[in-house]
Write an enzyme that holds these catalytic residues in place. Sequence first.
Site, short mmCIF file in Angstrom:
data_model
loop_
_atom_site.label_atom_id
_atom_site.label_comp_id
_atom_site.label_asym_id
_atom_site.label_seq_id
_atom_site.Cartn_x
_atom_site.Cartn_y
_atom_site.Cartn_z
N ALA A 11 0.88 -1.16 0.00
CA ALA A 11 0.00 0.00 0.00
C ALA A 11 0.92 1.21 0.00
O ALA A 11 1.78 1.33 0.88
CB ALA A 11 -0.86 -0.01 1.25
N ASP A 12 0.79 2.07 -1.00
CA ASP A 12 1.64 3.26 -1.08
C ASP A 12 0.88 4.47 -0.54
O ASP A 12 -0.20 4.80 -1.03
CB ASP A 12 2.04 3.54 -2.54
CG ASP A 12 3.15 2.63 -3.02
OD1 ASP A 12 3.68 1.83 -2.22
OD2 ASP A 12 3.48 2.72 -4.22
N GLY A 38 4.45 -1.15 -4.60
CA GLY A 38 5.41 -2.24 -4.45
C GLY A 38 6.07 -2.40 -5.81
O GLY A 38 5.37 -2.37 -6.85
N GLU A 136 12.58 -6.97 -2.98
CA GLU A 136 11.63 -6.60 -1.92
C GLU A 136 10.90 -7.82 -1.36
O GLU A 136 9.94 -7.66 -0.61
CB GLU A 136 10.61 -5.56 -2.42
CG GLU A 136 11.20 -4.18 -2.60
CD GLU A 136 10.18 -3.10 -2.92
OE1 GLU A 136 9.04 -3.43 -3.29
OE2 GLU A 136 10.55 -1.92 -2.82
N GLY A 207 18.61 7.50 -16.07
CA GLY A 207 17.77 8.64 -15.70
C GLY A 207 17.48 9.51 -16.91
O GLY A 207 17.05 9.02 -17.95
N ALA A 208 17.75 10.81 -16.78
CA ALA A 208 17.43 11.76 -17.85
C ALA A 208 18.27 11.52 -19.10
O ALA A 208 18.00 12.09 -20.16
CB ALA A 208 17.64 13.18 -17.35
N GLY A 210 18.63 8.44 -20.44
CA GLY A 210 18.08 7.31 -21.18
C GLY A 210 18.44 5.96 -20.58
O GLY A 210 18.46 5.81 -19.37
N GLY A 238 10.85 3.51 -12.86
CA GLY A 238 11.79 2.42 -13.14
C GLY A 238 11.05 1.08 -13.24
O GLY A 238 11.34 0.25 -14.09
N ASP A 239 10.08 0.88 -12.35
CA ASP A 239 9.29 -0.36 -12.37
C ASP A 239 8.49 -0.45 -13.68
O ASP A 239 8.35 -1.52 -14.27
CB ASP A 239 8.32 -0.42 -11.19
CG ASP A 239 9.01 -0.14 -9.86
OD1 ASP A 239 10.21 -0.43 -9.74
OD2 ASP A 239 8.33 0.39 -8.94
O1 RIB Z 1 9.54 1.82 -7.02
C1 RIB Z 1 8.46 2.39 -6.35
C2 RIB Z 1 7.93 1.46 -5.31
O2 RIB Z 1 8.90 1.27 -4.30
C3 RIB Z 1 6.70 1.94 -4.59
O3 RIB Z 1 5.51 1.53 -5.20
C4 RIB Z 1 6.90 1.44 -3.15
O4 RIB Z 1 5.89 0.59 -2.72
C5 RIB Z 1 8.27 0.79 -3.14
O5 RIB Z 1 8.20 -0.59 -3.27
#
Ligand code: RIB
Length: 290
Positions: A11-12, A38, A136, A207-208, A210, A238-239
Amino acid sequence: MAIWNLGSINADMVYAMPHLPAAGETLAALRLDRFLGGKGANMSVAATRAGSKVHHIGAVGPDGAWAVARLQAYGAGTGHIAQVETPTGHAIIAVEPGGENQIILFPGANRVLDRDRLDQALTQADAGDILVMQNETSLQAEAAQLGRQLGLRVCYAAAPFDAEAVQAVLPYLDFLILNEVEAQQLQQATGDTPGEIGVKDVIVTLGAKGARHIDGETGAVLEIPALPVAAVDTTGAGDTFTGYVLSALDRGLPMAEAMTQASRAAALMVTRRGTADVIPDLQEVQTARF
Ligand code: RIB
């Protein structure tokens, strides 16, 4: 083909801040928004929105049914998400007006995964499917080893970065994604440059500037420039890049096209506040003008 994601579910709580708080500072937030997040869930949603079949492997606590329901609503397979006694992971995220963030992570259920459930999930995968992990959850090295044995294409997004965690999975990897600073840290730990670590495909995000792909077999380097955007929130970009690049490869696109599509998705993502819930779909990525 399919993508199997051993990934975190959080949960963010995202706080818009006038600046990132300093040590000892008390600072009022300008607003608070809640998102599914996450790194794992973000990647699952990104790959699903890009058009891949995704099976998420993970865990939530008794308070996490909403997160599973939301992942399912976005199209991810949730049959391998356990409900455990430990509370669902969460993240407290401060974002400043320029889009930079600071994240406090409570790992919770993400770190109490069960080995038998992991095995049950991965033995349903087909050879050639993609397995992705981030740092994680528990069971990263076990998953990587099993994935390799089963003939999966084993990928690791080295975030949050920990040199020991990367080294534990390194022998089993086909694909590694990390940023420029992390690549330097890994080189310090192993003595090898990204092209020398024995991984077939390495992407270093810049990053900026590329992103760079290094072919670990031929040494060939491919540079994809970043797109010019005004960032409001870099969280999850990034995700999104990782989910999109893996989905594009899963759908048979060549590396240059996969990285270009992923860069467009990440560029759109930094113009939005939030995490999994605001990841763009493939049509938005293809039609966006930068
Ligand atoms: O990369 C961003 C994520 O990092 C977030 O959504 C947070 O939950 C952490 O896992």
